[in-house]
Design a protein around this motif. Structure first.
Motif, PDB file in Angstrom:
ATOM      1  N   ALA B 107      -9.592  -6.584  19.350  1.00  0.00           N
ATOM      2  CA  ALA B 107      -9.170  -7.256  18.190  1.00  0.00           C
ATOM      3  C   ALA B 107      -9.136  -6.176  17.137  1.00  0.00           C
ATOM      4  O   ALA B 107      -8.330  -6.143  16.344  1.00  0.00           O
ATOM      5  CB  ALA B 107      -9.678  -8.684  17.936  1.00  0.00           C
ATOM      6  N   GLY B 108     -10.476  -5.462  17.062  1.00  0.00           N
ATOM      7  CA  GLY B 108     -10.813  -4.552  15.925  1.00  0.00           C
ATOM      8  C   GLY B 108      -9.905  -3.664  15.791  1.00  0.00           C
ATOM      9  O   GLY B 108      -9.266  -2.977  14.939  1.00  0.00           O
ATOM     10  N   LEU B 109      -9.560  -2.814  17.243  1.00  0.00           N
ATOM     11  CA  LEU B 109      -8.608  -1.745  17.124  1.00  0.00           C
ATOM     12  C   LEU B 109      -7.401  -2.041  17.075  1.00  0.00           C
ATOM     13  O   LEU B 109      -6.546  -1.306  16.321  1.00  0.00           O
ATOM     14  CB  LEU B 109      -9.046  -1.007  18.800  1.00  0.00           C
ATOM     15  N   MET B 110      -6.682  -3.439  17.386  1.00  0.00           N
ATOM     16  CA  MET B 110      -5.582  -3.658  17.179  1.00  0.00           C
ATOM     17  C   MET B 110      -5.221  -4.098  15.714  1.00  0.00           C
ATOM     18  O   MET B 110      -4.329  -3.390  15.035  1.00  0.00           O
ATOM     19  CB  MET B 110      -4.995  -5.057  17.947  1.00  0.00           C
ATOM     20  N   LEU B 111      -6.224  -4.470  14.931  1.00  0.00           N
ATOM     21  CA  LEU B 111      -6.262  -4.601  13.403  1.00  0.00           C
ATOM     22  C   LEU B 111      -6.445  -3.271  12.775  1.00  0.00           C
ATOM     23  O   LEU B 111      -5.460  -3.047  11.791  1.00  0.00           O
ATOM     24  CB  LEU B 111      -7.479  -5.350  13.085  1.00  0.00           C
ATOM     25  N   ALA B 112      -6.967  -2.210  13.462  1.00  0.00           N
ATOM     26  CA  ALA B 112      -7.079  -1.015  12.958  1.00  0.00           C
ATOM     27  C   ALA B 112      -5.636  -0.232  12.871  1.00  0.00           C
ATOM     28  O   ALA B 112      -5.178   0.212  11.964  1.00  0.00           O
ATOM     29  CB  ALA B 112      -8.096   0.032  13.508  1.00  0.00           C
ATOM     30  N   GLY B 113      -5.088  -0.434  14.018  1.00  0.00           N
ATOM     31  CA  GLY B 113      -3.698   0.007  14.103  1.00  0.00           C
ATOM     32  C   GLY B 113      -2.630  -0.690  13.186  1.00  0.00           C
ATOM     33  O   GLY B 113      -1.774  -0.181  12.482  1.00  0.00           O
ATOM     34  N   ARG B 114      -2.585  -2.008  13.112  1.00  0.00           N
ATOM     35  CA  ARG B 114      -1.613  -3.032  12.458  1.00  0.00           C
ATOM     36  C   ARG B 114      -2.053  -2.729  10.696  1.00  0.00           C
ATOM     37  O   ARG B 114      -1.262  -2.682  10.048  1.00  0.00           O
ATOM     38  CB  ARG B 114      -1.618  -4.252  12.770  1.00  0.00           C
ATOM     39  N   VAL B 115      -3.307  -3.138  10.651  1.00  0.00           N
ATOM     40  CA  VAL B 115      -3.496  -3.517   9.214  1.00  0.00           C
ATOM     41  C   VAL B 115      -4.165  -2.401   8.384  1.00  0.00           C
ATOM     42  O   VAL B 115      -3.737  -2.082   7.284  1.00  0.00           O
ATOM     43  CB  VAL B 115      -4.724  -4.707   9.288  1.00  0.00           C
ATOM     44  N   SER B 116      -4.995  -1.499   9.058  1.00  0.00           N
ATOM     45  CA  SER B 116      -5.554  -0.159   8.258  1.00  0.00           C
ATOM     46  C   SER B 116      -4.152   0.574   7.920  1.00  0.00           C
ATOM     47  O   SER B 116      -4.418   1.048   6.436  1.00  0.00           O
ATOM     48  CB  SER B 116      -6.335   0.423   9.146  1.00  0.00           C
ATOM     49  N   ALA B 117      -3.411   0.671   8.759  1.00  0.00           N
ATOM     50  CA  ALA B 117      -2.110   1.536   8.482  1.00  0.00           C
ATOM     51  C   ALA B 117      -1.420   0.687   7.274  1.00  0.00           C
ATOM     52  O   ALA B 117      -0.850   1.357   6.368  1.00  0.00           O
ATOM     53  CB  ALA B 117      -1.436   1.486   9.502  1.00  0.00           C
ATOM     54  N   SER B 118      -1.072  -0.555   7.347  1.00  0.00           N
ATOM     55  CA  SER B 118      -0.315  -1.204   6.225  1.00  0.00           C
ATOM     56  C   SER B 118      -0.956  -1.208   4.963  1.00  0.00           C
ATOM     57  O   SER B 118      -0.173  -0.840   3.810  1.00  0.00           O
ATOM     58  CB  SER B 118       0.129  -2.514   6.636  1.00  0.00           C
ATOM     59  N   ILE B 119      -2.448  -1.329   5.060  1.00  0.00           N
ATOM     60  CA  ILE B 119      -3.002  -1.545   3.511  1.00  0.00           C
ATOM     61  C   ILE B 119      -2.946  -0.018   3.121  1.00  0.00           C
ATOM     62  O   ILE B 119      -2.601   0.001   1.870  1.00  0.00           O
ATOM     63  CB  ILE B 119      -4.531  -1.810   3.790  1.00  0.00           C
ATOM     64  N   SER B 120      -3.200   1.057   3.887  1.00  0.00           N
ATOM     65  CA  SER B 120      -3.269   2.258   3.389  1.00  0.00           C
ATOM     66  C   SER B 120      -1.729   2.724   2.834  1.00  0.00           C
ATOM     67  O   SER B 120      -1.822   3.332   1.837  1.00  0.00           O
ATOM     68  CB  SER B 120      -3.887   3.079   4.571  1.00  0.00           C
ATOM     69  N   ALA B 121      -0.958   2.469   3.470  1.00  0.00           N
ATOM     70  CA  ALA B 121       0.365   3.019   3.305  1.00  0.00           C
ATOM     71  C   ALA B 121       0.962   2.105   1.714  1.00  0.00           C
ATOM     72  O   ALA B 121       1.313   2.898   1.031  1.00  0.00           O
ATOM     73  CB  ALA B 121       1.456   2.677   4.347  1.00  0.00           C
ATOM     74  N   GLU B 122       0.438   1.008   1.759  1.00  0.00           N
ATOM     75  CA  GLU B 122       0.786   0.212   0.726  1.00  0.00           C
ATOM     76  C   GLU B 122      -0.022   0.769  -0.629  1.00  0.00           C
ATOM     77  O   GLU B 122       0.768   0.998  -1.555  1.00  0.00           O
ATOM     78  CB  GLU B 122       0.633  -1.249   0.787  1.00  0.00           C
ATOM     79  N   ILE B 123      -1.381   1.079  -0.463  1.00  0.00           N
ATOM     80  CA  ILE B 123      -1.814   1.347  -1.779  1.00  0.00           C
ATOM     81  C   ILE B 123      -1.819   2.986  -2.111  1.00  0.00           C
ATOM     82  O   ILE B 123      -1.279   3.405  -3.293  1.00  0.00           O
ATOM     83  CB  ILE B 123      -3.355   1.081  -1.321  1.00  0.00           C
ATOM     84  N   ALA B 124      -1.490   3.488  -0.966  1.00  0.00           N
ATOM     85  CA  ALA B 124      -1.227   4.943  -1.252  1.00  0.00           C
ATOM     86  C   ALA B 124       0.164   5.147  -1.929  1.00  0.00           C
ATOM     87  O   ALA B 124       0.347   5.909  -2.811  1.00  0.00           O
ATOM     88  CB  ALA B 124      -1.113   5.775   0.021  1.00  0.00           C
ATOM     89  N   THR B 125       0.937   4.328  -1.317  1.00  0.00           N
ATOM     90  CA  THR B 125       2.589   4.311  -2.246  1.00  0.00           C
ATOM     91  C   THR B 125       2.299   3.916  -3.757  1.00  0.00           C
ATOM     92  O   THR B 125       2.932   4.396  -4.659  1.00  0.00           O
ATOM     93  CB  THR B 125       3.450   3.290  -1.613  1.00  0.00           C
ATOM     94  N   MET B 126       1.364   2.876  -3.895  1.00  0.00           N
ATOM     95  CA  MET B 126       1.230   2.437  -5.125  1.00  0.00           C
ATOM     96  C   MET B 126       0.423   3.576  -5.959  1.00  0.00           C
ATOM     97  O   MET B 126       0.683   3.615  -7.243  1.00  0.00           O
ATOM     98  CB  MET B 126       0.186   1.169  -5.322  1.00  0.00           C
TER      99      MET B 126
END
Ligand code: ATP
Ligand code: MG
Lengths: 253, 262
Positions: B107-126
């Motif tokens: 679950a952790g690794l799946m969340l790393a792929g799904r959530v880390s990526a989207s959080i990082s892309a969103e905040i980086a774009t901001m």
């Protein structure tokens, strides 16, 4: 003379590239100060230093006779007294137009002001109507984004406004609406505005004072009416928009 | 000629210094996070939004991976167990393996792929479009408005997701065990319930909370410190996923060896 903002010998480098070089400028209260200057001369960096978004390497900034540093900005609640229009609009793309415009208001007073009314009122001032209230920034044209960002900047009726190129990307008629708006906030609300612009038409229309930046320092400051008779070769070249003159376009610079 | 002698030590020195610098930056970011966590204002609505985005929307991914993991675990243990006539341990090992280890880690690794990526892309774009600067000029602390809700949401969501992953994973083992390996349903369930103890499940949930923190914190950290336009957004997203995954596996080992070996 009553200065709302005094900047003394501000300097800032990125790596070994000096952007602001002992820049000093004083801004008169309830006046419209325009800053002109070539691309990359540090105009946006100057605004960001005042706002505390970039830490300058040296120099001092005074706001109402109080020094502005990291701690003091929080103490005097500096950001609630200012409004900033970013060069690239910087609208929050997860929020719609109304939420963008009223974003800062919720934080100021929680007693229920009618947020929709405020948003519609500010939109009208920038030449937009309530049909865009529920649109998201990605659904707006570039010029519309700029105007919504302008509405957001004036939404809290701040005493000091920063406009980074408010009329770029607008058609000439809309640009004039924005010029009038800037004049209006200064006359009616009693605010002070600092506007960066390349648009000399707009500068002449809104400015009380004009300063020209060159290589990170102010090389000319004066009354807006004197801009055509400055006898400064840099200013003359800039307002004529000529590639001949003391300002050399050097791509390696 | 002599110059080449220095190339290797220089490279090592440079990367060590770089690593120390990023550990320092992460520590400062963590300190800011903790201070923001306990000082108002609190953005409850953002927290609820993030709970839906990070927790609820991850359900399908986590459910599917858990199901297949439980199933394949049953197959493999059957093969291994049959080598010394111990096929009957399938149910027990699936149950323990899923609750103690694979549930939280997958679950952790799946969340790393799904959530880390989207959080990082969103905040980086901001960051690169100056939206974070705009937040500050509108008297809003980006740490409180962006980072705290995301990290809290992940810390709350992941243990709940892992409970669900545990159940579905064990069901995956059950389906494979009873349908293809020929176990009797009642005895498979009895074996499972007999072996699982509360602390097996709890140890998995505590790990899950730690992994949830890692996933969101790494996403926020790399996004927040992004520089250099669209390319920078991509780079910080990669860094977020890679560092979150490595930290999950490393902290999993440390937690297991220090705390959860009994
Ligand atoms: N975050 C940064 N890191 C490194 N260099 C920077 C950064 N921000 C600005 N610069 C550099 O500082 C110089 C001045 O930038 P600035 O954005 O202030 O220009 P400007 O006067 O606003 O130009 P324009 O009229 O084109 O907007 C540029 O050469 C730019 O490369
Ligand atoms: Mg600029």
């Amino acid at each position: 003379m009553d200065h709302i903002l005094k900047i003394n010998e501000l300097s800032k480098s990125f790596g070994d590239k000096s952007v602001l070089d002992n820049l000093s400028i004083n801004i008169e209260r309830n006046k419209s100060q325009v800053i002109i200057g070539g691309s990359g001369t540090g105009k946006s960096v100057l605004l960001k230093c005042i706002l505390g978004l970039i830490e300058p390497d040296g120099g001092e900034i005074f706001f109402n006779q109080q020094i502005l540093n990291k701690k003091n900005r929080a103490d005097i609640d500096f950001h609630s007294k200012i409004g900033m229009l970013f060069q690239g609009a910087a609208l929050f793309d997860s929020l719609n137009v109304q939420e963008n415009i009223t974003f800062g208001i919720k934080k100021l007073d929680s007693n229920h002001v009618n947020l929709t009314e405020i948003a519609v009122d500010k939109l009208k001032k920038v030449g937009l109507d309530s049909s865009v209230l529920c649109l998201y920034p990605s659904e707006l044209s570039g010029g519309m984004q700029k105007r919504v960002a302008l509405a957001r900047a004036i939404a809290r009726n701040p005493e000091l406004l920063f406009f980074d190129e408010p009329t770029t990307g607008l058609d000439p008629i809309m640009a004039d609406v924005i010029n009038n708006l800037i004049n209006e906030v200064i006359e009616e609300v009693g605010a002070t505005a600092i506007t960066i612009t390349h648009d000399m038409e707009s500068a002449k229309k809104i400015a009380d004072n004009i300063s020209m930046l060159y290589k990170g320092a102010v090389i000319w400051t004066g009354d807006a009416v004197d801009i055509n008779s400055s006898n400064n070769p840099y200013v003359d070249q800039f307002i004529k928009g000529s590639s001949e003159g003391p300002i050399k376009i050097n791509p390696n610079d | 000629m002599y110059r080449y002698i220095y190339v290797i030590p220089e490279a090592i020195g440079r990367s060590v210094l770089k690593m120390c610098a990023s550990i320092g930056r992460i520590a400062i970011f963590f300190y800011d996070f903790v201070v923001s966590l306990f000082t108002p204002p609190f953005y409850i609505k953002s927290l609820l939004n993030q709970l839906v985005r990070i927790g609820y929307n991850s359900l399908p991914v986590i459910g599917l991976t858990a199901f297949f993991t439980g199933g394949v675990l049953a197959l493999q243990i059957y093969v291994g167990g049959s080598r010394f006539n111990a096929e009957n341990i399938v149910a027990s090992i699936v149950a323990l393996g899923i609750t103690r280890e694979l549930g939280p880690v997958i679950a952790g690794l799946m969340l790393a792929g799904r959530v880390s990526a989207s959080i990082s892309a969103e905040i980086a774009t901001m960051r690169v479009t100056e939206q974070i600067d705009a937040l500050i000029t509108l008297s809003t602390n980006p740490m409180k408005y962006l980072v705290v809700p995301r990290v809290l949401a992940a810390v709350i969501s992941l243990p709940i997701l892992v409970i669900i992953a545990d159940i579905i994973g064990i069901m995956g083992g059950f389906v494979v065990g009873t349908k293809t390996l020929g176990f009797i349903e009642q005895s498979y369930i009895k074996n499972t319930l007999d072996i699982i103890e509360l602390h097996d499940v709890m140890s998995g949930l505590i790990k899950a909370a730690v992994f949830g923190f890692i996933v969101a914190f790494m996403g926020c950290y790399h996004g927040y410190n992004s520089t250099g336009g669209a390319q920078g957004v991509g780079r910080s997203t990669t860094l977020a996923v890679v560092s979150a995954s490595i930290l999950i596996l490393a902290s999993n080992y440390i937690l297991t060896s220090l705390v959860f070996t009994n």
